[in-house]
Design a protein around this motif. Structure first.
Motif, PDB file in Angstrom:
ATOM      1  N   TRP A 177       0.898  -1.122   0.055  1.00 47.16           N
ATOM      2  CA  TRP A 177      -0.124  -0.185  -0.056  1.00 47.16           C
ATOM      3  C   TRP A 177       0.786   1.237   0.007  1.00 47.16           C
ATOM      4  CZ3 TRP A 177       0.524   3.084   4.243  1.00 47.16           C
ATOM      5  CH2 TRP A 177       1.152   2.683   5.271  1.00 47.16           C
ATOM      6  N   PHE A 236      12.827  -0.199   7.033  1.00 47.45           N
ATOM      7  CA  PHE A 236      11.860  -1.058   7.482  1.00 47.45           C
ATOM      8  C   PHE A 236      10.984  -1.685   6.438  1.00 47.45           C
ATOM      9  CE2 PHE A 236       7.299  -0.114   9.851  1.00 47.45           C
ATOM     10  CZ  PHE A 236       7.150  -1.347  10.247  1.00 47.45           C
ATOM     11  N   VAL A 262       7.823  -4.992   5.130  1.00 48.71           N
ATOM     12  CA  VAL A 262       7.101  -6.003   5.178  1.00 48.71           C
ATOM     13  C   VAL A 262       6.908  -6.556   3.928  1.00 48.71           C
ATOM     14  CG1 VAL A 262       4.787  -6.793   5.750  1.00 48.71           C
ATOM     15  CG2 VAL A 262       6.188  -5.317   7.323  1.00 48.71           C
ATOM     16  N   GLN A 298       1.321  -7.069   3.469  1.00 47.84           N
ATOM     17  CA  GLN A 298       1.180  -5.812   4.084  1.00 47.84           C
ATOM     18  C   GLN A 298      -0.309  -5.632   4.266  1.00 47.84           C
ATOM     19  OE1 GLN A 298       2.927  -2.606   1.906  1.00 47.84           O
ATOM     20  NE2 GLN A 298       5.046  -3.889   1.549  1.00 47.84           N
ATOM     21  N   GLY A 299      -0.617  -4.617   5.256  1.00 49.24           N
ATOM     22  CA  GLY A 299      -2.045  -4.371   5.586  1.00 49.24           C
ATOM     23  C   GLY A 299      -2.643  -5.381   6.497  1.00 49.24           C
ATOM     24  N   GLY A 300      -1.749  -6.354   7.135  1.00 49.75           N
ATOM     25  CA  GLY A 300      -2.361  -7.323   8.002  1.00 49.75           C
ATOM     26  C   GLY A 300      -2.037  -7.122   9.597  1.00 49.75           C
ATOM     27  N   GLY A 301      -1.262  -6.023   9.816  1.00 47.90           N
ATOM     28  CA  GLY A 301      -0.739  -5.775  10.911  1.00 47.90           C
ATOM     29  C   GLY A 301       0.568  -6.112  11.227  1.00 47.90           C
ATOM     30  N   GLY A 328       3.363  -4.835  10.119  1.00 44.77           N
ATOM     31  CA  GLY A 328       4.264  -3.608  10.259  1.00 44.77           C
ATOM     32  C   GLY A 328       4.081  -3.023  11.758  1.00 44.77           C
ATOM     33  N   LYS A 329       2.912  -2.874  12.221  1.00 42.86           N
ATOM     34  CA  LYS A 329       2.599  -2.419  13.563  1.00 42.86           C
ATOM     35  C   LYS A 329       3.377  -3.458  14.550  1.00 42.86           C
ATOM     36  CE  LYS A 329      -1.787  -1.381  12.369  1.00 42.86           C
ATOM     37  NZ  LYS A 329      -3.187  -1.615  12.522  1.00 42.86           N
ATOM     38  N   ARG A 333       5.782  11.171   1.106  1.00 42.16           N
ATOM     39  CA  ARG A 333       5.045   9.872   1.351  1.00 42.16           C
ATOM     40  C   ARG A 333       3.960  10.127   2.556  1.00 42.16           C
ATOM     41  NH1 ARG A 333       8.580   4.832   1.812  1.00 42.16           N
ATOM     42  NH2 ARG A 333       6.783   3.929   1.371  1.00 42.16           N
ATOM     43  N   TRP A 346       0.651   7.024   8.847  1.00 40.47           N
ATOM     44  CA  TRP A 346       0.828   5.763   9.546  1.00 40.47           C
ATOM     45  C   TRP A 346       1.585   5.995  10.747  1.00 40.47           C
ATOM     46  CZ3 TRP A 346       4.454   2.081  10.654  1.00 40.47           C
ATOM     47  CH2 TRP A 346       4.001   0.833  10.908  1.00 40.47           C
ATOM     48  N   ARG A 381       0.034   7.839  13.513  1.00 42.67           N
ATOM     49  CA  ARG A 381      -0.934   6.790  14.267  1.00 42.67           C
ATOM     50  C   ARG A 381      -0.268   6.110  15.316  1.00 42.67           C
ATOM     51  NH1 ARG A 381      -3.343   6.830   9.246  1.00 42.67           N
ATOM     52  NH2 ARG A 381      -2.818   4.597   8.909  1.00 42.67           N
ATOM     53  N   ARG A 382       1.157   5.820  15.339  1.00 43.06           N
ATOM     54  CA  ARG A 382       1.789   5.121  15.933  1.00 43.06           C
ATOM     55  C   ARG A 382       2.623   5.980  17.184  1.00 43.06           C
ATOM     56  NH1 ARG A 382      -0.272   2.327  12.260  1.00 43.06           N
ATOM     57  NH2 ARG A 382      -1.782   2.196  13.802  1.00 43.06           N
TER      58      ARG A 382
END
Ligand SMILES: CC(C)(COP(=O)(O)OP(=O)(O)OC[C@H]1O[C@@H](n2cnc3c(N)ncnc32)[C@H](O)[C@@H]1OP(=O)(O)O)[C@@H](O)C(=O)NCCC(=O)NCCS
Length: 186
Positions: free
Chosen positions: A38, A97, A99, A104-107, A109-110, A137, A143, A146-147
């Motif tokens: 993404w 970093f 993934v 990707q998009g499934g958690g 990375g978090k 970016r 993103w 939000r972290r």
């Protein structure tokens, strides 16, 4: 993009991991394969992102590590990142970093980012994590926001002269510096 939750195991990378890590990093950052994810740098830079010598330097750095996340059921490499501590500083640097774009998009990375923050806190007692992101970016900066990461206002130069087997696709790139207060977040 990933829909099944993946169970992850973490460890520090060794030089033997380089042949598997290089393609993972390139697939995540560059070229058509990265478009399955993404967020990508495919429209910004057309190079290899890092070569074996550069990765070996990061793996071997005495005050840092490349962390690898593997899928516990298949053993395959799904993610990696770099953490680096500058002795005397109360901050660590987070980078490289990646993934797997198909996951990707499934958690993942978090989970990897949170693991890296815990690793840096425990290993070096740092209070802040710092990273750099190319200014264009916006979706990725959001993103990180939000972290718990915020822009410091500092800008760093893009390494146009150090690209690996390729070139930049724009001449207006520079890095935003982001940081997170790990103590406040704990
Ligand atoms: C950045 C990266 C590591 C994140 O990994 P990931 O496994 O996709 O991350 P997660 O699954 O944990 O997070 C998914 C998030 O992406 C968001 N997302 C998914 N699709 C999106 C889209 N099309 N646009 C914007 N955000 C999107 C989701 O909303 C979710 O965020 P939220 O939970 O805050 O709402 C990964 O995308 C990657 O490897 N990118 C290429 C390399 C790169 O850019 N590295 C960072 C350089 S600084």
């Amino acid at each position: 993009m990933g829909s099944q939750p993946v169970s992850l195991a973490f460890r520090e990378a060794t030089p033997e991991d380089i042949p598997l890590l290089l393609p993972l990093i390139k697939r995540a950052y560059r070229g058509s394969a990265s478009r399955a994810g993404w967020t990508t740098e495919a429209d910004l830079v057309a190079d290899d992102r890092i070569d074996a010598a550069g990765l070996l330097t990061k793996i071997s750095q005495p005050t840092g590590a490349v962390l690898v996340a593997t899928d516990t059921s298949s053993g395959s490499f799904v993610s990696c990142c770099e953490v680096l501590h500058h002795p005397g500083s109360n901050a660590a640097y987070f980078g490289l970093f990646a993934v797997d774009p198909l996951l990707q998009g499934g958690g993942i990375g978090k989970t990897v980012l949170a693991f890296a923050e815990g690793y840096a806190r425990e290993k070096w007692g740092v209070e802040r994590m710092e990273m750099t992101v190319i200014w264009t970016r916006e979706e990725l900066i959001a993103w990180y926001g939000r972290r718990g990461y915020v822009k410091t206002g500092e800008r760093r130069e893009f390494p146009y002269a150090e690209l690996v087997n390729g070139k930049a696709l724009r001449d207006d790139l520079w890095f935003e510096v982001l940081e997170k207060d790990l103590v406040a977040a704990a």
